[in-house]
Structure formats: C-alpha cells, structure tokens
Design a protein around this motif. Structure first.
Motif, PDB file in Angstrom:
ATOM      1  N   PRO A   6      83.369  20.030 -15.907  1.00 10.14           N
ATOM      2  CA  PRO A   6      83.947  19.411 -16.568  1.00 10.14           C
ATOM      3  C   PRO A   6      84.480  19.176 -18.101  1.00 10.14           C
ATOM      4  O   PRO A   6      86.142  19.478 -18.483  1.00 10.14           O
ATOM      5  CB  PRO A   6      83.996  17.632 -16.639  1.00 10.14           C
ATOM      6  CG  PRO A   6      83.354  18.083 -15.474  1.00 10.14           C
ATOM      7  CD  PRO A   6      82.574  19.244 -14.719  1.00 10.14           C
ATOM      8  N   VAL A   7      83.384  19.430 -18.481  1.00 11.63           N
ATOM      9  CA  VAL A   7      84.258  19.960 -20.565  1.00 11.63           C
ATOM     10  C   VAL A   7      84.518  21.443 -20.003  1.00 11.63           C
ATOM     11  O   VAL A   7      84.975  21.698 -21.383  1.00 11.63           O
ATOM     12  CB  VAL A   7      81.944  19.064 -21.061  1.00 11.63           C
ATOM     13  CG1 VAL A   7      81.352  20.695 -20.193  1.00 11.63           C
ATOM     14  CG2 VAL A   7      82.363  19.666 -22.554  1.00 11.63           C
ATOM     15  N   VAL A   8      83.863  22.165 -18.951  1.00 14.65           N
ATOM     16  CA  VAL A   8      84.358  23.429 -19.327  1.00 14.65           C
ATOM     17  C   VAL A   8      85.791  23.212 -18.859  1.00 14.65           C
ATOM     18  O   VAL A   8      87.216  24.020 -20.234  1.00 14.65           O
ATOM     19  CB  VAL A   8      83.808  24.538 -18.806  1.00 14.65           C
ATOM     20  CG1 VAL A   8      84.261  25.603 -18.758  1.00 14.65           C
ATOM     21  CG2 VAL A   8      82.050  23.948 -18.089  1.00 14.65           C
ATOM     22  N   THR A   9      86.193  22.897 -18.047  1.00 12.89           N
ATOM     23  CA  THR A   9      87.608  22.760 -18.005  1.00 12.89           C
ATOM     24  C   THR A   9      88.713  21.600 -18.807  1.00 12.89           C
ATOM     25  O   THR A   9      89.525  22.207 -19.075  1.00 12.89           O
ATOM     26  CB  THR A   9      87.546  21.763 -17.435  1.00 12.89           C
ATOM     27  OG1 THR A   9      86.842  22.055 -16.030  1.00 12.89           O
ATOM     28  CG2 THR A   9      89.258  21.574 -15.984  1.00 12.89           C
ATOM     29  N   ARG A  54      82.370  30.647 -34.136  1.00 11.82           N
ATOM     30  CA  ARG A  54      80.671  30.025 -34.378  1.00 11.82           C
ATOM     31  C   ARG A  54      80.452  30.402 -32.367  1.00 11.82           C
ATOM     32  O   ARG A  54      78.955  29.929 -32.648  1.00 11.82           O
ATOM     33  CB  ARG A  54      80.723  28.910 -35.055  1.00 11.82           C
ATOM     34  CG  ARG A  54      79.608  27.820 -35.092  1.00 11.82           C
ATOM     35  CD  ARG A  54      80.094  26.982 -35.820  1.00 11.82           C
ATOM     36  NE  ARG A  54      81.074  26.113 -35.676  1.00 11.82           N
ATOM     37  CZ  ARG A  54      80.670  24.941 -35.017  1.00 11.82           C
ATOM     38  NH1 ARG A  54      79.488  24.945 -34.327  1.00 11.82           N
ATOM     39  NH2 ARG A  54      81.740  24.391 -34.246  1.00 11.82           N
ATOM     40  N   ALA A  55      80.870  29.563 -32.021  1.00  7.48           N
ATOM     41  CA  ALA A  55      80.572  28.965 -30.310  1.00  7.48           C
ATOM     42  C   ALA A  55      80.314  30.894 -29.852  1.00  7.48           C
ATOM     43  O   ALA A  55      79.394  30.606 -29.396  1.00  7.48           O
ATOM     44  CB  ALA A  55      82.273  28.855 -29.781  1.00  7.48           C
ATOM     45  N   LEU A  56      80.771  31.559 -29.688  1.00 10.39           N
ATOM     46  CA  LEU A  56      80.396  32.783 -29.249  1.00 10.39           C
ATOM     47  C   LEU A  56      79.106  33.143 -29.490  1.00 10.39           C
ATOM     48  O   LEU A  56      78.362  33.422 -28.539  1.00 10.39           O
ATOM     49  CB  LEU A  56      81.193  34.374 -29.725  1.00 10.39           C
ATOM     50  CG  LEU A  56      82.951  33.880 -29.108  1.00 10.39           C
ATOM     51  CD1 LEU A  56      83.912  35.070 -29.494  1.00 10.39           C
ATOM     52  CD2 LEU A  56      82.570  33.662 -27.141  1.00 10.39           C
ATOM     53  N   VAL A  57      78.846  33.156 -30.945  1.00 12.91           N
ATOM     54  CA  VAL A  57      77.190  33.152 -31.293  1.00 12.91           C
ATOM     55  C   VAL A  57      76.662  31.861 -30.532  1.00 12.91           C
ATOM     56  O   VAL A  57      75.629  32.494 -30.340  1.00 12.91           O
ATOM     57  CB  VAL A  57      77.944  33.723 -33.296  1.00 12.91           C
ATOM     58  CG1 VAL A  57      75.982  33.393 -33.561  1.00 12.91           C
ATOM     59  CG2 VAL A  57      78.487  34.000 -33.947  1.00 12.91           C
ATOM     60  N   ALA A  58      77.024  30.980 -31.001  1.00  9.48           N
ATOM     61  CA  ALA A  58      76.075  30.113 -30.446  1.00  9.48           C
ATOM     62  C   ALA A  58      75.317  30.544 -28.687  1.00  9.48           C
ATOM     63  O   ALA A  58      74.329  30.384 -28.015  1.00  9.48           O
ATOM     64  CB  ALA A  58      76.491  28.689 -30.615  1.00  9.48           C
ATOM     65  N   LEU A  59      76.358  30.135 -28.036  1.00  8.91           N
ATOM     66  CA  LEU A  59      76.603  30.639 -26.378  1.00  8.91           C
ATOM     67  C   LEU A  59      75.896  32.011 -26.628  1.00  8.91           C
ATOM     68  O   LEU A  59      75.071  32.067 -24.815  1.00  8.91           O
ATOM     69  CB  LEU A  59      77.174  30.551 -25.820  1.00  8.91           C
ATOM     70  CG  LEU A  59      78.200  29.641 -25.868  1.00  8.91           C
ATOM     71  CD1 LEU A  59      79.609  29.777 -25.423  1.00  8.91           C
ATOM     72  CD2 LEU A  59      78.588  28.595 -25.084  1.00  8.91           C
ATOM     73  N   LEU A 124      82.059  33.028 -21.158  1.00  3.38           N
ATOM     74  CA  LEU A 124      81.058  32.809 -21.690  1.00  3.38           C
ATOM     75  C   LEU A 124      80.605  31.165 -21.508  1.00  3.38           C
ATOM     76  O   LEU A 124      79.314  30.855 -20.708  1.00  3.38           O
ATOM     77  CB  LEU A 124      80.658  33.513 -22.748  1.00  3.38           C
ATOM     78  CG  LEU A 124      79.105  33.193 -22.959  1.00  3.38           C
ATOM     79  CD1 LEU A 124      78.764  34.031 -22.475  1.00  3.38           C
ATOM     80  CD2 LEU A 124      79.382  33.820 -24.829  1.00  3.38           C
ATOM     81  N   ALA A 125      81.001  30.266 -21.395  1.00  2.91           N
ATOM     82  CA  ALA A 125      80.617  28.137 -21.364  1.00  2.91           C
ATOM     83  C   ALA A 125      80.469  28.795 -19.959  1.00  2.91           C
ATOM     84  O   ALA A 125      79.489  28.014 -19.325  1.00  2.91           O
ATOM     85  CB  ALA A 125      81.825  28.032 -21.821  1.00  2.91           C
ATOM     86  N   GLY A 126      81.473  29.092 -19.133  1.00  3.65           N
ATOM     87  CA  GLY A 126      81.244  28.613 -17.793  1.00  3.65           C
ATOM     88  C   GLY A 126      79.939  29.628 -16.754  1.00  3.65           C
ATOM     89  O   GLY A 126      80.063  29.232 -16.244  1.00  3.65           O
ATOM     90  N   ASP A 145      76.539  19.794 -24.687  1.00  2.30           N
ATOM     91  CA  ASP A 145      77.110  19.144 -25.718  1.00  2.30           C
ATOM     92  C   ASP A 145      77.676  19.914 -26.722  1.00  2.30           C
ATOM     93  O   ASP A 145      78.485  19.525 -26.704  1.00  2.30           O
ATOM     94  CB  ASP A 145      75.057  19.183 -26.413  1.00  2.30           C
ATOM     95  CG  ASP A 145      75.388  17.486 -25.368  1.00  2.30           C
ATOM     96  OD1 ASP A 145      76.214  16.595 -24.701  1.00  2.30           O
ATOM     97  OD2 ASP A 145      73.635  17.199 -25.546  1.00  2.30           O
ATOM     98  N   LEU A 146      77.327  21.109 -26.982  1.00  2.00           N
ATOM     99  CA  LEU A 146      78.361  22.331 -27.947  1.00  2.00           C
ATOM    100  C   LEU A 146      79.406  22.156 -27.291  1.00  2.00           C
ATOM    101  O   LEU A 146      80.646  21.699 -28.129  1.00  2.00           O
ATOM    102  CB  LEU A 146      77.382  23.616 -27.440  1.00  2.00           C
ATOM    103  CG  LEU A 146      78.174  24.912 -28.885  1.00  2.00           C
ATOM    104  CD1 LEU A 146      78.277  24.364 -29.791  1.00  2.00           C
ATOM    105  CD2 LEU A 146      78.034  26.337 -28.583  1.00  2.00           C
ATOM    106  N   LEU A 147      79.516  22.242 -26.042  1.00  2.00           N
ATOM    107  CA  LEU A 147      81.296  22.447 -25.618  1.00  2.00           C
ATOM    108  C   LEU A 147      81.829  21.396 -26.149  1.00  2.00           C
ATOM    109  O   LEU A 147      83.184  21.226 -26.265  1.00  2.00           O
ATOM    110  CB  LEU A 147      81.015  22.677 -23.991  1.00  2.00           C
ATOM    111  CG  LEU A 147      80.812  24.266 -23.823  1.00  2.00           C
ATOM    112  CD1 LEU A 147      80.550  24.351 -21.920  1.00  2.00           C
ATOM    113  CD2 LEU A 147      81.025  25.169 -24.512  1.00  2.00           C
ATOM    114  N   GLY A 148      81.230  20.108 -26.050  1.00  3.23           N
ATOM    115  CA  GLY A 148      81.925  18.905 -26.243  1.00  3.23           C
ATOM    116  C   GLY A 148      82.372  18.472 -27.822  1.00  3.23           C
ATOM    117  O   GLY A 148      83.269  18.136 -27.637  1.00  3.23           O
TER     118      GLY A 148
END
Length: 228
Positions: A6-9, A54-59, A124-126, A145-148
């Motif tokens: 759900p959070v990826v969606t 920042r999200a790309l680096v973290a993931l 990448l999140a998925g 939690d990051l995605l949220g």
C-alpha cells in the motif's frame, strides 16, 4: 510478481500526480509564489527533487540497526518544540542552496529530472524489502517507514503548489497517509472531524486553528502545528 505494498502504491500515486502537475506548468509559473513565505514554485520543486534524490541514496544504501524512527516519530524532529538554534541555521543554509539551484537550472530540466527521479524511486521502492533498514537524515528506519515519510512530504507540498497555482490537489491515497501520520503525532484520532485536506493544512501550520477547534482539541491545541 510480488503484490505491491500500500505505501508503494501511495508513493507512486503521489509522485506521479506531482510530476504531472509540474510538467504541465509553463516556465513563467515557476516564479509564482507559494503559500510558503519566500518560496517560489521553482524553489519548492528543487526541494522536492532533493527529497527524491535523498530517497534514491537511502534505498540503495542498507544500514545497520536498530531502527530509531518510524513513519510517525520521524516527524518529531520537525515539530516547532524541537527547533534549536543549530536546526534553524541548518534550515536557513538549505534554503539558500535551494534558491541558488532554482535560479541556475532551466525549468524544463527541473521538471524532467523530477519526473525521472521520482519514477526511479518508485521502482526501487518496490524492489526493496519492506523491513530492510536504511539511513536518512541521521536516523535509521525500515524501507516502508521511509516511504511513508516521502508520501507525507510530497503530499503536503503538493497542497502548497495546488494552492498557489489553483491546480488540483494531491491524490486521496497520499492524504490518507498524512492523516494517519498526524493522528500518530497527536496520539489519538483528531476529535474535530476535519476532512483530510483541512487536517493536513492545520496539522502542518498552513491553516490556523479556529476558536471552536481550539476548544475541541483542549490541551492538545497548544501542540499545533504538529510539524512544519
């Protein structure tokens, strides 16, 4: 193929809507003011792009545990009560950098890069396990939690852009995540009966409490905004 979370969606919905919005704007609208004092649309887009980068680096960078924040407690650092002289100076420096980049980059490059970067984040999140630990902003969280936190950030700033430009607001899936986050920070479901947009604006200091709302919130009224 694994079932999408759900959070990826929600993240995909929010990032796609934001990318579509900014890609539809003429360059002149990039200089339009937003409800954030001193921030133009260009400034805000550079900030949002930095968040996606920042999200790309973290993931892409697994971290050692344990997690010290979740999708709700992450925002405690951004509550007015948590502000310190150093955090204010750091935010001022970040704003100066954002404004310099906003002027330096052609509008079409900014909008295209934002669309490409956010699309990459969603892919990448998925592909990243929901409970994998990552590090960002000096804290460790699980992937979901990051995605949220990313959904909350993008949804609230979509409201800023929509308000400043008279454009449609963020998708319902993103607003629902913001609502859940604000309830978590408040420690209970909000008692006023706000719709999701009003709650998002009020909980982040973009709309002041009315006298009636202050009464209904009781002692919790002094905690607003819950983050800004």
């Amino acid at each position: 193929m694994p079932e999408e979370r759900p959070v990826v969606t929600a993240l995909t919905d929010v990032y796609t809507a934001l990318a579509d919005l900014v890609s539809s704007l003429p360059e002149a609208d990039g200089w339009h003011a937003t409800p954030l004092p001193g921030w133009s649309v260009r400034d805000l887009l550079v900030h949002l792009l930095g968040d996606a980068e920042r999200a790309l680096v973290a993931l892409g960078t697994p971290a050692a545990g344990p997690a010290d924040r979740d999708a709700v407690s992450y925002w405690a650092d951004f509550a007015p009560a948590a502000s310190t002289p150093e955090s204010v100076r750091r935010r001022d420096r970040q704003i100066r950098v954002v404004r310099a980049l906003a002027v330096a980059h052609p509008w079409e490059v900014l909008t295209r890069t934002y669309a490409e970067t956010t699309a990459a984040v969603c892919v990448l999140a998925g592909r990243t396990a929901p409970d994998e630990l990552i590090s960002t902003q000096g804290h460790t969280l699980t992937t979901d939690d990051l995605l949220g936190t990313l959904v909350v950030e993008a949804t609230v700033h979509h409201l800023d852009l929509a308000s400043g430009l008279g454009r449609p607001g963020p998708p319902a899936s993103g607003l629902a995540v913001v609502h859940h986050c604000l309830d978590g920070l408040l420690g209970r479901p909000e008692p006023v009966g706000w719709d999701d947009v009003t709650y998002a604006l009020t909980g982040t200091g973009r709309r002041p409490l009315t006298t009636v709302e202050t009464t209904e919130l009781g002692d919790d009224a002094s905690r607003f905004p819950l983050f800004a």
